[in-house]
Design an enzyme around this catalytic site. Structure first.
Site, PDB file in Angstrom:
ATOM      1  N   VAL A  86      24.247  -5.202  57.640  1.00  0.00           N
ATOM      2  CA  VAL A  86      23.878  -6.598  57.912  1.00  0.00           C
ATOM      3  C   VAL A  86      22.400  -6.654  58.285  1.00  0.00           C
ATOM      4  O   VAL A  86      21.773  -5.627  58.545  1.00  0.00           O
ATOM      5  CB  VAL A  86      24.738  -7.197  59.054  1.00  0.00           C
ATOM      6  CG1 VAL A  86      26.206  -7.171  58.681  1.00  0.00           C
ATOM      7  CG2 VAL A  86      24.508  -6.456  60.370  1.00  0.00           C
ATOM      8  N   THR A  88      19.014  -7.166  60.402  1.00  0.00           N
ATOM      9  CA  THR A  88      18.628  -6.874  61.790  1.00  0.00           C
ATOM     10  C   THR A  88      17.202  -7.379  62.007  1.00  0.00           C
ATOM     11  O   THR A  88      16.271  -6.593  62.177  1.00  0.00           O
ATOM     12  CB  THR A  88      18.669  -5.355  62.055  1.00  0.00           C
ATOM     13  OG1 THR A  88      17.927  -4.676  61.010  1.00  0.00           O
ATOM     14  CG2 THR A  88      20.074  -4.807  62.075  1.00  0.00           C
ATOM     15  N   PRO A  89      17.026  -8.707  61.963  1.00  0.00           N
ATOM     16  CA  PRO A  89      15.660  -9.252  62.009  1.00  0.00           C
ATOM     17  C   PRO A  89      15.034  -9.149  63.400  1.00  0.00           C
ATOM     18  O   PRO A  89      15.681  -8.700  64.345  1.00  0.00           O
ATOM     19  CB  PRO A  89      15.868 -10.716  61.622  1.00  0.00           C
ATOM     20  CG  PRO A  89      17.274 -11.019  62.006  1.00  0.00           C
ATOM     21  CD  PRO A  89      18.044  -9.751  61.870  1.00  0.00           C
ATOM     22  N   PHE A 158      16.617   4.404  52.532  1.00  0.00           N
ATOM     23  CA  PHE A 158      15.178   4.521  52.278  1.00  0.00           C
ATOM     24  C   PHE A 158      14.747   3.875  50.967  1.00  0.00           C
ATOM     25  O   PHE A 158      13.607   4.045  50.542  1.00  0.00           O
ATOM     26  CB  PHE A 158      14.763   5.998  52.281  1.00  0.00           C
ATOM     27  CG  PHE A 158      14.965   6.663  53.619  1.00  0.00           C
ATOM     28  CD1 PHE A 158      14.088   6.436  54.665  1.00  0.00           C
ATOM     29  CD2 PHE A 158      16.058   7.494  53.852  1.00  0.00           C
ATOM     30  CE1 PHE A 158      14.272   7.035  55.911  1.00  0.00           C
ATOM     31  CE2 PHE A 158      16.255   8.098  55.085  1.00  0.00           C
ATOM     32  CZ  PHE A 158      15.361   7.872  56.119  1.00  0.00           C
ATOM     33  N   CYS A 272      10.793  -5.403  56.040  1.00  0.00           N
ATOM     34  CA  CYS A 272      11.025  -4.306  56.988  1.00  0.00           C
ATOM     35  C   CYS A 272       9.815  -3.715  57.691  1.00  0.00           C
ATOM     36  O   CYS A 272       9.912  -3.410  58.874  1.00  0.00           O
ATOM     37  CB  CYS A 272      11.801  -3.204  56.284  1.00  0.00           C
ATOM     38  SG  CYS A 272      13.464  -3.742  55.883  1.00  0.00           S
ATOM     39  N   PHE A 334       6.799 -10.320  47.641  1.00  0.00           N
ATOM     40  CA  PHE A 334       5.974  -9.378  48.415  1.00  0.00           C
ATOM     41  C   PHE A 334       5.515  -8.186  47.604  1.00  0.00           C
ATOM     42  O   PHE A 334       4.643  -7.435  48.027  1.00  0.00           O
ATOM     43  CB  PHE A 334       6.697  -8.957  49.699  1.00  0.00           C
ATOM     44  CG  PHE A 334       7.737  -7.877  49.530  1.00  0.00           C
ATOM     45  CD1 PHE A 334       9.018  -8.181  49.100  1.00  0.00           C
ATOM     46  CD2 PHE A 334       7.437  -6.562  49.824  1.00  0.00           C
ATOM     47  CE1 PHE A 334       9.974  -7.189  48.958  1.00  0.00           C
ATOM     48  CE2 PHE A 334       8.389  -5.556  49.691  1.00  0.00           C
ATOM     49  CZ  PHE A 334       9.657  -5.871  49.244  1.00  0.00           C
TER      50      PHE A 334
HETATM   51  N1  LIG Z   1      15.701  -4.747  52.023  1.00  0.00           N
HETATM   52  C1  LIG Z   1      15.414  -3.462  51.945  1.00  0.00           C
HETATM   53  O1  LIG Z   1      14.766  -3.011  51.017  1.00  0.00           O
HETATM   54  C2  LIG Z   1      15.885  -2.505  52.993  1.00  0.00           C
HETATM   55  C3  LIG Z   1      16.546  -2.948  54.130  1.00  0.00           C
HETATM   56  N2  LIG Z   1      16.980  -2.046  55.079  1.00  0.00           N
HETATM   57  C4  LIG Z   1      17.723  -2.494  56.253  1.00  0.00           C
HETATM   58  O2  LIG Z   1      19.057  -2.831  55.831  1.00  0.00           O
HETATM   59  C5  LIG Z   1      19.560  -3.931  56.588  1.00  0.00           C
HETATM   60  C6  LIG Z   1      20.002  -5.033  55.646  1.00  0.00           C
HETATM   61  O3  LIG Z   1      18.867  -5.492  54.943  1.00  0.00           O
HETATM   62  P1  LIG Z   1      18.996  -6.440  53.669  1.00  0.00           P
HETATM   63  O4  LIG Z   1      20.078  -5.938  52.792  1.00  0.00           O
HETATM   64  O5  LIG Z   1      17.627  -6.597  53.138  1.00  0.00           O
HETATM   65  O6  LIG Z   1      19.475  -7.787  54.376  1.00  0.00           O
HETATM   66  P2  LIG Z   1      20.078  -9.108  53.688  1.00  0.00           P
HETATM   67  O7  LIG Z   1      19.727 -10.223  54.580  1.00  0.00           O
HETATM   68  O8  LIG Z   1      19.690  -9.148  52.253  1.00  0.00           O
HETATM   69  O9  LIG Z   1      21.671  -8.847  53.730  1.00  0.00           O
HETATM   70  C7  LIG Z   1      22.408  -8.851  54.898  1.00  0.00           C
HETATM   71  C8  LIG Z   1      23.730  -9.545  54.601  1.00  0.00           C
HETATM   72  O10 LIG Z   1      24.601  -9.373  55.741  1.00  0.00           O
HETATM   73  C9  LIG Z   1      25.430 -10.513  55.825  1.00  0.00           C
HETATM   74  N3  LIG Z   1      26.016 -10.578  57.160  1.00  0.00           N
HETATM   75  C10 LIG Z   1      25.393 -10.800  58.353  1.00  0.00           C
HETATM   76  N4  LIG Z   1      26.283 -10.749  59.358  1.00  0.00           N
HETATM   77  C11 LIG Z   1      27.500 -10.490  58.810  1.00  0.00           C
HETATM   78  C12 LIG Z   1      28.804 -10.313  59.338  1.00  0.00           C
HETATM   79  N5  LIG Z   1      29.028 -10.356  60.661  1.00  0.00           N
HETATM   80  N6  LIG Z   1      29.821 -10.083  58.473  1.00  0.00           N
HETATM   81  C13 LIG Z   1      29.611 -10.021  57.130  1.00  0.00           C
HETATM   82  N7  LIG Z   1      28.383 -10.170  56.583  1.00  0.00           N
HETATM   83  C14 LIG Z   1      27.339 -10.399  57.401  1.00  0.00           C
HETATM   84  C15 LIG Z   1      24.495 -11.655  55.506  1.00  0.00           C
HETATM   85  O11 LIG Z   1      25.233 -12.791  55.072  1.00  0.00           O
HETATM   86  C16 LIG Z   1      23.630 -11.055  54.383  1.00  0.00           C
HETATM   87  O12 LIG Z   1      24.126 -11.381  53.111  1.00  0.00           O
HETATM   88  C17 LIG Z   1      18.444  -4.323  57.545  1.00  0.00           C
HETATM   89  O13 LIG Z   1      18.679  -3.675  58.783  1.00  0.00           O
HETATM   90  C18 LIG Z   1      17.201  -3.755  56.903  1.00  0.00           C
HETATM   91  O14 LIG Z   1      16.231  -3.413  57.863  1.00  0.00           O
HETATM   92  C19 LIG Z   1      16.809  -0.701  54.908  1.00  0.00           C
HETATM   93  C20 LIG Z   1      16.192  -0.217  53.785  1.00  0.00           C
HETATM   94  C21 LIG Z   1      15.685  -1.071  52.736  1.00  0.00           C
HETATM   95  O1  LIG Z   2      13.148  -0.154  55.097  1.00  0.00           O
HETATM   96  C1  LIG Z   2      12.843  -0.781  54.098  1.00  0.00           C
HETATM   97  O2  LIG Z   2      13.077  -1.966  53.910  1.00  0.00           O
HETATM   98  C2  LIG Z   2      12.077  -0.127  52.988  1.00  0.00           C
HETATM   99  O3  LIG Z   2      10.685  -0.495  53.193  1.00  0.00           O
HETATM  100  C3  LIG Z   2       9.805  -0.041  52.176  1.00  0.00           C
HETATM  101  O4  LIG Z   2      10.202  -0.565  50.904  1.00  0.00           O
HETATM  102  P1  LIG Z   2       9.804  -2.048  50.423  1.00  0.00           P
HETATM  103  O5  LIG Z   2       9.306  -2.829  51.584  1.00  0.00           O
HETATM  104  O6  LIG Z   2      10.960  -2.562  49.657  1.00  0.00           O
HETATM  105  O7  LIG Z   2       8.629  -1.836  49.371  1.00  0.00           O
HETATM  106  P2  LIG Z   2       7.306  -0.922  49.368  1.00  0.00           P
HETATM  107  O8  LIG Z   2       7.134  -0.378  48.021  1.00  0.00           O
HETATM  108  O9  LIG Z   2       7.294   0.057  50.485  1.00  0.00           O
HETATM  109  O10 LIG Z   2       6.153  -1.984  49.603  1.00  0.00           O
HETATM  110  C4  LIG Z   2       5.976  -2.630  50.856  1.00  0.00           C
HETATM  111  C5  LIG Z   2       4.679  -3.433  50.836  1.00  0.00           C
HETATM  112  O11 LIG Z   2       3.554  -2.571  50.858  1.00  0.00           O
HETATM  113  C6  LIG Z   2       2.653  -2.899  49.802  1.00  0.00           C
HETATM  114  N1  LIG Z   2       1.971  -1.662  49.361  1.00  0.00           N
HETATM  115  C7  LIG Z   2       2.680  -0.570  48.978  1.00  0.00           C
HETATM  116  C8  LIG Z   2       2.048   0.585  48.594  1.00  0.00           C
HETATM  117  C9  LIG Z   2       0.649   0.646  48.583  1.00  0.00           C
HETATM  118  O12 LIG Z   2       0.010   1.662  48.240  1.00  0.00           O
HETATM  119  N2  LIG Z   2      -0.038  -0.464  48.970  1.00  0.00           N
HETATM  120  C10 LIG Z   2       0.586  -1.620  49.364  1.00  0.00           C
HETATM  121  O13 LIG Z   2      -0.085  -2.593  49.736  1.00  0.00           O
HETATM  122  C11 LIG Z   2       3.554  -3.507  48.730  1.00  0.00           C
HETATM  123  O14 LIG Z   2       2.827  -4.293  47.844  1.00  0.00           O
HETATM  124  C12 LIG Z   2       4.515  -4.308  49.589  1.00  0.00           C
HETATM  125  O15 LIG Z   2       3.963  -5.548  49.970  1.00  0.00           O
HETATM  126  C13 LIG Z   2       9.880   1.485  52.096  1.00  0.00           C
HETATM  127  O16 LIG Z   2       9.057   1.937  51.008  1.00  0.00           O
HETATM  128  C14 LIG Z   2      11.316   1.950  51.873  1.00  0.00           C
HETATM  129  O17 LIG Z   2      11.363   3.372  51.899  1.00  0.00           O
HETATM  130  C15 LIG Z   2      12.196   1.381  52.979  1.00  0.00           C
HETATM  131  O18 LIG Z   2      13.549   1.739  52.760  1.00  0.00           O
END
Ligand SMILES: NC(=O)C1=CN([C@@H]2O[C@H](COP(=O)(O)OP(=O)(O)OC[C@H]3O[C@@H](n4cnc5c(N)ncnc54)[C@H](O)[C@@H]3O)[C@@H](O)[C@H]2O)C=CC1
Ligand SMILES: O=C(O)[C@H]1O[C@H](OP(=O)(O)OP(=O)(O)OC[C@H]2O[C@@H](n3ccc(=O)[nH]c3=O)[C@H](O)[C@@H]2O)[C@H](O)[C@@H](O)[C@@H]1O
Length: 453
Positions: A86, A88-89, A158, A272, A334
């Site tokens: 879920v 974690t803002p 990751f 993130c 982004f």
């Molecule tokens: N977006 C990314 O690239 C990455 C995100 N993360 C981490 O993963 C986590 C999730 O991130 P995202 O997938 O981007 O978030 P998201 O906001 O896209 O998805 C989260 C989902 O959880 C649902 N939700 C919230 N509370 C709930 C509940 N009690 N029961 C059922 N569903 C519920 C929401 O409706 C939403 O659809 C965060 O902690 C983030 O930091 C880690 C690595 C990469």
């Molecule tokens: O925890 C997370 O959410 C994820 O955050 C980042 O992934 P993400 O934010 O999806 O994308 P990135 O490719 O890391 O880019 C992040 C931002 O940095 C910028 N960026 C990236 C690389 C670079 O050299 N310069 C730069 O300005 C990108 O344009 C973007 O705005 C990490 O790369 C992931 O490993 C991690 O899982």
């Protein structure tokens, strides 16, 4: 048959579970969410998020061993392994507002697991959480455990957006943290077996719970720090006539530094980096480590500086005002290959320009007009409260810009400000544009119009 349930069908839950399903045909994977529109979209032809390769993976296993459902309680009750993914803002109010992670969604998921479970469960933290969250979750789960055994694991994700499927297919590493007890180690082994279907054993790292939780925050902090470091250099390059791409290349050739993630930009965005560093800062402060907190805070400060430096460059180049001037913004998400606009630097840039009364037109093939309007109307940190649903009708059309035609139709002098160093500046200068590229030697015009951050 092992049953996996993932709570949270977002950017992480959806792609991660789809890949587990396609790689492990003998495991049943159900992704559940409280958002009906999101689940409906996962069950439709237009998935709720755009991610290259995702469609094919979902279509290959949906309805076979991959399911999307709003029946959260039923699937949680039936599962052997529950991933919690879920959001974690950053907290917007109360203690730690503007820094600490808001664990409301996590806590309600944990309480629901405790309420509906009738058999032993492995509960996996997939969301990025503060260090020691597993301890809190353990307390919630075991408080009223009715004899049920819960093992909590930390298995941070990751993947990067835009390359999620590639990253999930071939992860640099999978990290699993667990309790150092026989029960904890057995749970670690069970999760390891899932990943071992496609990830080489040497790439699956096992640690204690707190190392796994902290490693996720540390990885994002280090990555963001690299961008702030190169962005800080970009300002100095502009002041001295050095070229940031050449500097990045030269330093990246040192194998201790490495060539990746050294592209200067208008600033990093995404849901993130900022959130996780703020969280790290808060944890340091809570642990009586203000010097460490201040060290990491600088990464965010440079990022904010870089965004406002960009806006100031635009405004100062045009005689210190953009009031009434027409500015086209190309790209709003982004980064490329995603429709995600959470914390995109484009929001700060557009708000900065609109603040100076510019007439701004924005285009991004993956982002709808509605989404852009909502983003520009939102306050800081509000973007993830409540859920941030992505547009469901992005176009995949890649259009080639005819810069000569664009130039011919523009008022002169005509400017291009490149926040990503993606345009061919020399070609555009030949056409007649005044071009600003981050961290590159400045055109004569820009030198005469110094920007103050
Ligand atoms: N977006 C990314 O690239 C990455 C995100 N993360 C981490 O993963 C986590 C999730 O991130 P995202 O997938 O981007 O978030 P998201 O906001 O896209 O998805 C989260 C989902 O959880 C649902 N939700 C919230 N509370 C709930 C509940 N009690 N029961 C059922 N569903 C519920 C929401 O409706 C939403 O659809 C965060 O902690 C983030 O930091 C880690 C690595 C990469
Ligand atoms: O925890 C997370 O959410 C994820 O955050 C980042 O992934 P993400 O934010 O999806 O994308 P990135 O490719 O890391 O880019 C992040 C931002 O940095 C910028 N960026 C990236 C690389 C670079 O050299 N310069 C730069 O300005 C990108 O344009 C973007 O705005 C990490 O790369 C992931 O490993 C991690 O899982």
């Amino acid at each position: 048959m092992v049953k996996i349930c993932c709570i949270g069908a977002g950017y992480v839950g959806g792609p991660t579970m789809a890949v587990i399903a396609i790689k492990c045909p003998a495991i049943e994977v159900v992704v559940v969410d409280i958002s009906k529109p999101r689940i409906d979209a996962w069950n439709s032809d237009t998935l709720p998020i755009y991610e290259p390769g995702l469609d094919d993976v979902v279509k290959a296993c949906r309805g076979k061993n991959l399911f999307f459902s709003t029946d959260v309680e039923k699937h949680v009750a039936e599962a052997d392994i529950i991933f919690v993914s879920v959001n974690t803002p950053t907290k917007t109010r109360g203690l730690g507002a503007g820094k600490a992670a808001d664990l409301t969604y996590w806590e309600s998921a944990a309480r629901m697991i405790a309420d509906v479970s009738k058999s032993d469960k492995i509960v996996v933290e997939k969301s990025t959480v503060p260090v020691k969250t597993a301890e809190a979750i353990e307390k919630i789960l075991t408080h009223n455990s009715k004899g049920i055994n819960y093992q909590i694991l930390s298995n941070p994700e990751f993947l990067a957006e835009g390359t999620a499927i590639e990253d999930l297919f071939k992860p640099d590493r999978v990290l699993i943290g667990g309790r150092e007890t026989p029960g904890g180690q057995k749970a670690v082994q069970a999760l390891k077996e899932v990943y071992a279907h496609w990830v080489p054993e040497e790439n699956i790292i096992t640690t204690n719970l707190w190392s796994a939780e902290l490693s996720k925050l540390a990885a994002n902090a280090f990555l963001a720090q690299r961008i702030s470091s190169v962005n800080a250099m970009s300002a100095l390059c502009e002041a001295t006539g050095a070229n940031v791409s050449e500097v990045s290349y030269a330093i990246g050739k040192d194998s201790r530094i490495g060539p990746k993630f050294l592209n200067a930009s208008v600033g990093f965005g995404g849901s993130c980096f900022q959130k996780d560093i703020l969280n790290l800062v808060y944890i340091c402060e809570c642990n009586g480590l203000p010097e460490v907190a201040n060290y990491w805070k600088q990464v965010i400060k440079i990022n904010d500086y870089q965004k406002s430096r960009f806006v100031n460059r635009v405004v100062s180049s045009m005689f210190n005002t953009v009031s009434g001037k027409k500015i086209a913004v190309l790209g709003f998400a982004f980064k490329k290959d995603t429709g995600d606009t959470r914390e995109t630097p484009a929001i700060d840039v557009c708000k900065g320009l609109v603040g100076d009364k510019a007439q701004v037109s924005i285009y991004d093939p993956q982002v709808t007009e509605d989404q852009i309007q909502r983003d520009l109307a939102m306050n800081k940190f509000d973007w993830d409260h409540p859920m941030h649903l992505q547009p469901t009708s992005p176009t995949a059309v890649k259009q080639k810009l005819d810069y000569q035609k664009i130039f011919d139709n523009m008022q002169k002098p005509a400017f291009v400000f490149d926040g990503r160093n993606v345009v061919d500046a020399e070609k555009l200068r030949e056409i007649g544009f005044i071009v600003y590229s981050i961290g590159k030697p400045l055109d004569g015009w820009l030198k005469d119009m110094p920007a103050v951050a």
